[in-house]
Design a protein around this motif. Sequence first.
Motif, PDB file in Angstrom:
ATOM      1  N   VAL A  33       0.918  -1.136  -0.007  1.00 53.42           N
ATOM      2  CA  VAL A  33       0.028   0.298  -0.002  1.00 53.42           C
ATOM      3  C   VAL A  33       0.820   1.443  -0.076  1.00 53.42           C
ATOM      4  O   VAL A  33       2.007   1.290   0.581  1.00 53.42           O
ATOM      5  N   SER A  92       0.495   4.105   1.598  1.00 57.63           N
ATOM      6  CA  SER A  92       0.711   4.641   2.766  1.00 57.63           C
ATOM      7  C   SER A  92      -0.110   3.941   3.778  1.00 57.63           C
ATOM      8  O   SER A  92      -1.138   3.244   3.758  1.00 57.63           O
ATOM      9  N   ASP A 122      -1.583   5.219   5.998  1.00 57.37           N
ATOM     10  CA  ASP A 122      -2.709   6.236   6.352  1.00 57.37           C
ATOM     11  C   ASP A 122      -3.770   6.068   5.352  1.00 57.37           C
ATOM     12  O   ASP A 122      -5.007   6.380   5.446  1.00 57.37           O
ATOM     13  N   ASP A 123      -3.586   5.024   4.305  1.00 61.57           N
ATOM     14  CA  ASP A 123      -4.660   4.671   3.577  1.00 61.57           C
ATOM     15  C   ASP A 123      -5.731   3.991   4.086  1.00 61.57           C
ATOM     16  O   ASP A 123      -5.434   3.272   4.851  1.00 61.57           O
ATOM     17  N   THR A 124      -6.998   4.267   3.684  1.00 59.79           N
ATOM     18  CA  THR A 124      -8.313   3.761   4.412  1.00 59.79           C
ATOM     19  C   THR A 124      -9.048   2.774   3.650  1.00 59.79           C
ATOM     20  O   THR A 124      -8.809   2.896   2.283  1.00 59.79           O
ATOM     21  N   SER A 146      -7.707   3.068   8.886  1.00 60.28           N
ATOM     22  CA  SER A 146      -6.539   2.989   8.106  1.00 60.28           C
ATOM     23  C   SER A 146      -5.734   1.731   8.011  1.00 60.28           C
ATOM     24  O   SER A 146      -6.093   0.607   8.710  1.00 60.28           O
TER      25      SER A 146
END
Length: 182
Positions: free
Chosen positions: A116, A118, A120-122, A138
């Motif tokens: 992924v 980041s 922080d990706d959700t 996240s």
Amino acid sequence: MVTHVPAEAKGDERGALLAYIEEQRGGIRRALLGLTEEQAASRPSASELSLSGLLKHVAEVEQGWIARAKQEPPAIRRDQSNWHETFRLMDGETVESQLAYWEKVAAETEAYVRSVPSLDDTFPLPNDPWFPPDARVSVRWLCLHLIREIARHAGHADIIRESLDGKTAFELVALEQGKSWG
């Protein structure tokens, strides 16, 4: 658990999270060392939990969360009609087959978390009644959730194993490493 998780390389948060997930997996795997299928399936307390059932459950849960993060359906959909099957081996399932399955799931988890862009990706939580409506979490939350979920059950596994034959986590780590404890 009684194992040491080395410090991550500077700035390698993904590696640190994955190392803690793996450390907790090890607690459950170690609890099964040297047991027969019958011992692994036994329930030595008032609880319905067994070591083989915990193994199956954590493998299914981990796979399900990674599938959700990828916005795919879990390999096995659980509801009220079959929830009880997540904590016990069914026809043809063995500790060995569940360990092999979990190894594949673990590789999928590692590949996904490393791929992924980041942490922080959700991704959206399912529309199940126990989740807030329209909630997103996240990838970092996912990793922390897996650590918590597996650690909780690794603690159960410690207690079950000690109830079966008196072996503690310290003894099982030594057994895993081919050493004696004491």
